[in-house]
Design a protein around this motif. Structure first.
Motif, short mmCIF file in Angstrom:
data_model
loop_
_atom_site.label_atom_id
_atom_site.label_comp_id
_atom_site.label_asym_id
_atom_site.label_seq_id
_atom_site.Cartn_x
_atom_site.Cartn_y
_atom_site.Cartn_z
N UNK A 182 -5.16 35.62 49.13
CA UNK A 182 -3.91 34.88 49.23
C UNK A 182 -2.84 36.01 48.12
N UNK A 183 -1.61 35.73 48.28
CA UNK A 183 -0.69 36.43 47.52
C UNK A 183 -0.05 35.60 46.46
N UNK A 184 0.88 36.28 45.57
CA UNK A 184 1.52 35.64 44.68
C UNK A 184 2.53 34.55 45.24
N UNK A 185 2.93 33.51 44.54
CA UNK A 185 3.70 32.30 45.06
C UNK A 185 5.36 32.82 45.42
N UNK A 186 5.23 33.63 46.36
CA UNK A 186 6.82 33.87 46.80
C UNK A 186 6.61 34.33 48.12
N UNK A 187 7.83 34.56 49.00
CA UNK A 187 7.59 34.90 50.34
C UNK A 187 6.89 36.08 50.77
N UNK A 188 6.00 35.95 51.75
CA UNK A 188 5.19 37.14 52.05
C UNK A 188 6.06 38.10 53.08
N UNK A 189 5.91 39.22 52.87
CA UNK A 189 6.77 39.83 54.10
C UNK A 189 6.35 39.84 55.39
N UNK A 190 5.05 39.96 55.58
CA UNK A 190 4.48 39.53 56.80
C UNK A 190 3.32 38.58 56.92
N UNK A 191 3.00 37.50 57.56
CA UNK A 191 1.70 36.59 57.60
C UNK A 191 0.99 37.48 58.67
N UNK A 192 -0.16 37.04 58.76
CA UNK A 192 -1.12 37.77 59.74
C UNK A 192 -0.81 37.48 61.46
N UNK A 243 -11.85 25.79 50.04
CA UNK A 243 -10.97 25.02 50.71
C UNK A 243 -10.15 26.04 51.84
N UNK A 244 -9.96 25.57 53.24
CA UNK A 244 -9.52 26.35 54.22
C UNK A 244 -8.00 26.69 54.03
N UNK A 245 -7.68 27.96 54.10
CA UNK A 245 -6.29 28.46 53.87
C UNK A 245 -5.60 28.88 55.12
N UNK A 246 -6.38 29.05 55.99
CA UNK A 246 -5.96 29.72 57.47
C UNK A 246 -6.96 29.98 58.44
N UNK A 247 -6.61 29.81 59.62
CA UNK A 247 -7.42 29.91 60.72
C UNK A 247 -6.70 30.35 61.92
N UNK A 248 -7.46 30.90 62.99
CA UNK A 248 -6.76 31.60 64.17
C UNK A 248 -7.77 31.80 65.20
N UNK A 249 -7.42 31.72 66.40
CA UNK A 249 -8.35 32.26 67.56
C UNK A 249 -8.07 33.67 67.82
N UNK A 250 -8.90 34.50 68.01
CA UNK A 250 -8.84 35.99 68.43
C UNK A 250 -9.68 36.30 69.43
N UNK A 251 -9.10 37.19 70.32
CA UNK A 251 -9.74 37.68 71.44
C UNK A 251 -9.67 39.06 71.46
N UNK A 299 -1.58 29.37 43.38
CA UNK A 299 -1.33 29.20 44.75
C UNK A 299 -2.57 28.20 45.22
N UNK A 300 -3.65 28.38 44.82
CA UNK A 300 -4.68 27.57 45.20
C UNK A 300 -4.48 25.99 44.94
N UNK A 301 -3.82 25.87 43.78
CA UNK A 301 -3.73 24.53 43.23
C UNK A 301 -2.44 23.89 43.96
N UNK A 354 10.31 31.05 50.32
CA UNK A 354 11.00 30.97 49.56
C UNK A 354 10.87 29.89 48.34
N UNK A 355 9.82 30.23 47.88
CA UNK A 355 8.91 29.38 46.61
C UNK A 355 8.63 28.15 47.31
N UNK A 356 8.60 27.65 48.65
CA UNK A 356 8.13 26.47 49.14
C UNK A 356 6.81 26.76 49.97
N UNK A 357 5.79 25.88 49.49
CA UNK A 357 4.63 25.97 50.33
C UNK A 357 4.85 25.39 51.81
N UNK A 358 4.71 26.10 52.67
CA UNK A 358 4.51 25.63 53.92
C UNK A 358 3.33 26.00 55.00
#
Length: 228
Positions: free
Chosen positions: A1-11, A69-77, A127-129, A161-165
């Motif tokens: 995970x990164x700092x509590x700020x907008x990430x330039x690119x998600x996975x 805790x699960x922070x992300x998941x995706x299906x990959x082929x 961020x985890x909190x 923008x500082x908001x967890x989504x």
């Protein structure tokens, strides 16, 4: 995970923006983006439709493993097969779990070493909190989206923008893939693409410059051959 700020690119965005750069240069494709090459959207959607395990099931499996805790998941082929990639976080330890879409078994659990060097333990804990305190869980977001007819192919917590989504990658009934985000506190939709129009324009411009550079190089080579 990164700092509590907008990430330039998600996975999700890293893959989809590569397709977008090409589509903008060709006149644009709107909000629905198609994967290219091994990430062809229709093939990925089709592969997911044959899975006996859902993304929600894979998340529950990773949670039951007791590694955070699960922070992300995706299906990959990929050329090596299909699988669910589920990430768990426990303190500063992040682990990627590869889960079989047919049996639900965990095939491998690997520590994620692709972490930003600038992240401090305090940032990770903050961020985890925030994720642990989210009012809307990943499973709830999946249930809501699929209740509206979408098929969730990927999901992750993302700071905008500082908001967890919660960012979702979904396929509609036609198989078209798109991204959306909801507020992790309220479940309300967060409007706008996470990557600004300027970012998209920049990437499209870079692609165009690369194409022009290749064309100029080819013309120069052709001229040299003619002179020879």
């Amino acid at each position: 995970m990164t700092q509590m700020e907008t990430k330039p690119k998600s996975r999700f965005s890293r893959v989809m923006m590569a397709a977008l750069a090409g589509s903008v240069a060709l006149g644009g494709m709107g909000a629905t983006l198609a994967y290219a090459g091994n990430h062809d959207a229709s093939a990925k959607v089709q592969a997911l439709s044959t899975a006996k395990v859902t993304l929600a099931d894979a998340i529950r499996t990773a949670e039951a493993a007791g590694q955070g805790i699960v922070t992300g998941a995706e299906f990959d082929a990929t050329k090596d097969g299909t699988y669910f990639d589920v990430t768990t976080q426990n303190g500063t330890t992040e682990i990627d779990h590869r889960i079989d879409p047919m049996t639900g078994a965990i095939l491998a659990s690997t520590p994620n070493v692709e972490k930003d060097d600038g992240d401090s333990n305090a940032d990770e804990a903050q961020e985890l909190a925030a994720i642990q305190g989210a009012k809307v869980s990943l499973l709830q977001a999946i249930s809501t989206a699929e209740g509206q007819g979408a098929k969730v192919m990927g999901i992750e917590y993302e700071t905008e923008d500082g908001t967890l989504g919660i960012e979702l990658q979904t396929a509609d009934t036609s198989g078209a893939v798109s991204e959306s985000m909801v507020n992790a506190a309220t479940g309300a939709a967060i409007q706008g693409d996470q990557d600004s129009a300027d970012d998209k324009g920049d990437e499209a411009g870079e692609q165009q410059e690369a194409d022009e550079g290749n064309e100029a190089g080819e013309q120069q080579e052709a001229g040299e051959e003619n002179e020879g």
